[in-house]
Design an enzyme around this catalytic site. Sequence first.
Site, mmCIF file in Angstrom:
data_model
loop_
_atom_site.group_PDB
_atom_site.id
_atom_site.type_symbol
_atom_site.label_atom_id
_atom_site.label_comp_id
_atom_site.label_asym_id
_atom_site.label_seq_id
_atom_site.Cartn_x
_atom_site.Cartn_y
_atom_site.Cartn_z
ATOM 1 C CE LYS A 1 -3.913 -2.169 0.231
ATOM 2 N NZ LYS A 1 -4.822 -1.923 1.393
ATOM 3 C CD GLN B 1 -1.959 -9.068 10.277
ATOM 4 O OE1 GLN B 1 -2.667 -9.762 10.988
ATOM 5 N NE2 GLN B 1 -1.365 -8.125 10.502
ATOM 6 C CG ASP C 1 -1.443 -4.872 2.421
ATOM 7 O OD1 ASP C 1 -2.673 -5.257 2.757
ATOM 8 O OD2 ASP C 1 -0.856 -3.972 3.234
ATOM 9 C CG ASP D 1 -3.544 -6.416 14.363
ATOM 10 O OD1 ASP D 1 -3.608 -5.242 14.674
ATOM 11 O OD2 ASP D 1 -3.580 -7.055 13.284
ATOM 12 C CG ASN D 2 -7.487 -7.017 13.873
ATOM 13 O OD1 ASN D 2 -8.168 -6.265 14.504
ATOM 14 N ND2 ASN D 2 -7.139 -6.847 12.749
ATOM 15 C CD GLU E 1 -6.358 -3.742 17.215
ATOM 16 O OE1 GLU E 1 -6.884 -2.588 16.469
ATOM 17 O OE2 GLU E 1 -6.347 -4.685 16.933
ATOM 18 C CE LYS F 1 -3.615 2.554 9.317
ATOM 19 N NZ LYS F 1 -4.795 1.590 9.243
ATOM 20 C CE1 TYR F 2 -1.746 1.395 4.632
ATOM 21 C CE2 TYR F 2 -2.815 3.220 5.669
ATOM 22 C CZ TYR F 2 -2.911 2.093 5.480
ATOM 23 O OH TYR F 2 -3.985 1.375 5.888
#
Length: 679
Positions: A277, A337, A372, A408-409, A437, A549-550
């Site tokens: 991204k 992930q 991604d 995360d998640n 989170e 983040k990007y």
Amino acid sequence: MATSKDTVPSRRPRAAATVPAPAATPTARVVIERPRPVVECGSLPAKATVGIPVTITASIFADGHDLVMGWVRHGWPGAGGDISDRWQELPMRALGDDRFGAVLTPAQEGPWAFEIVGMPDLYGSWLGDLRVRLDAGQDVALELEEGAGMAERAAALTGTAERDRQALTSLATRLRDPSATQAHRLQEAARPPAVTLMRHTADRGTATHSGPWRLTVERELAGFSAWYEMFPRSEGAEPPRSGTFRTAAARLPAVAAMGFDVVYLPPIHPIGRSFRKGPNNVTEAAPGDVGSPWAIGAAEGGHTAVHPDLGTLDDFTFFVAEAGRQGLEVALDYALQCSPDHPWVVEHPGWFRHRADGSVRYAENPPKRYQDTYPLDFGTADRAALWTALRDVALFWIRRGVRIFRVDNPHTKPFAFWEWLIAEVHRHHPDVIFLAEAFTRPAVMQRLAKLGFSQSYTYFTWRTSKAELSEYLTELSQTERVDWFRPNFWVNTPDILHAYLQQGGPAAFRVRATLAAMTAPSWGMYSGYELCERVAAEPGSEEYADSEKYQLRPRDWARPDSLAPYITRLNEIRHRHRGAIALLPALRIQEIRNDSMLCVSRVNQARDDVLLVVVNLDPHHPQEGTIWLDLEGLGIPADIPFEAHDELTGTSYVWQGPESYVRLDPAQQSAHVLHLRRR
């Protein structure tokens, strides 16, 4: 109308109810109900924290009119959960409505357990009856003899210690003393040492036991902490050149000076190049775009590698050590992930879900697509190998000094995995803290906490009105959720820039930081908050424009309008009043007659440290209102003046009684944090 006998429906005779035969030995008379803290009927452990009091309660009652008494026995559970004779005991006190309680302050981390013991208080019942009879002018010689007999029977019990036996014999002698009046003998019987002795030595052969109930005792940072999130690649960056662990370490003294305990890093691993991204989450990255750290894995390695732009593993070790020298702990993102370039995609294709055309299924939240990242298939036939590999990732970083993970998640992975993983890690590393989170459905968030997550993100970010905050704070502090759910109030995250902050200016940032730091035992902020960064990607969005983040985002931390001094002050107040802020069940909403103002009290266990937090929720206009305090609940006499010292400004006020007036102008001051103390 009469019915002939042969037309009446036939009925089988009902079997007589079976009544159990009377017990050959006396049975327990006391009932123990609703013990707390207990999670899922004891199938999962409740939470406790080293140094933070936890109140153990239960309903304890019996037939008839006898008084009852209770104890809490607690300690390290033996093999198979057996109770050790070396367990310590705490007497329980009556709270009203047959409810009893005792306060336990754990001193060491690890698995713990407690049981509640209840039985009739025969001596207390006898003593109360004796008082009534004597006050009525009756002769109580026989009753005094009954009391002496109770003491003698306790002395004759096999388990009574010699010292107690002597004291019981002496008590019996004093109760029979013919030279003393009956009133004097009553005084002897009612002396606190005598009452304590009789309760301590009572025959527990018919006592009722509830438990043992499990507790997980975690270290202090699990229950009381302040977190600061930073992207190390932005610190010291000169775009397009990334910052490194070494340059990011230069930021640590400033983070520590603001009073934070934990510095949290988003994923530090190599970032995939496929479908990377670009800035502002555009789907096609240009050469040199850094990508999202959550797209983990590239040719340089996966979850146990560091991004080469950040440095080496040795550089990471340096960063962790430097954080420790500043009094900070490093929390690492545990994001399960992979990018399409992660080594596991080739080495273990069975660990991923595949589409009908054979391609690996990327992450989706329709209509959003995250090409991604590839989610893992936790139900794969090769589940044992996958789960073991994920555990080993955590152990890898633990060996390199990481004792805190922000997960995360977690709500998108199986509950069974988390229960297994956390238990596996805690088996050898009970000091490891996991923060969930999981912005998801309440039941899912609660289940994750029950399964072992030390702390949890919350809905605080979206609770901005007085009604919303009052309801949510009460829910978190006054319900059974306190037995397992430790909230961490984040004022912002890289994903969440609430409209309240976008529209409210610096006053809104002060309001939210004050609320988070003063009402929650743990709170956190993402870097840039102190600079009041508040530009959204587009109207109605909670995404930051030019999201870190990007892309790299170096900042000017020396800006004169920084809120760093205010954040520092809040954390200083937290540490000075740790006992009050850490004790979430003692939080109470106090009445203030203005819907734009919120008043919350924080009190420590001894009720000798009382804070009153008054906030103007309107970041644009002055607001005023009258406070009505529950002085009895705060332990403050209503007829004596007391001082309300503002910990934010150093100003003091003299108040008396429950009613006081406050006014807050957000242009000068958005909140009071008042230390209420006797003059």
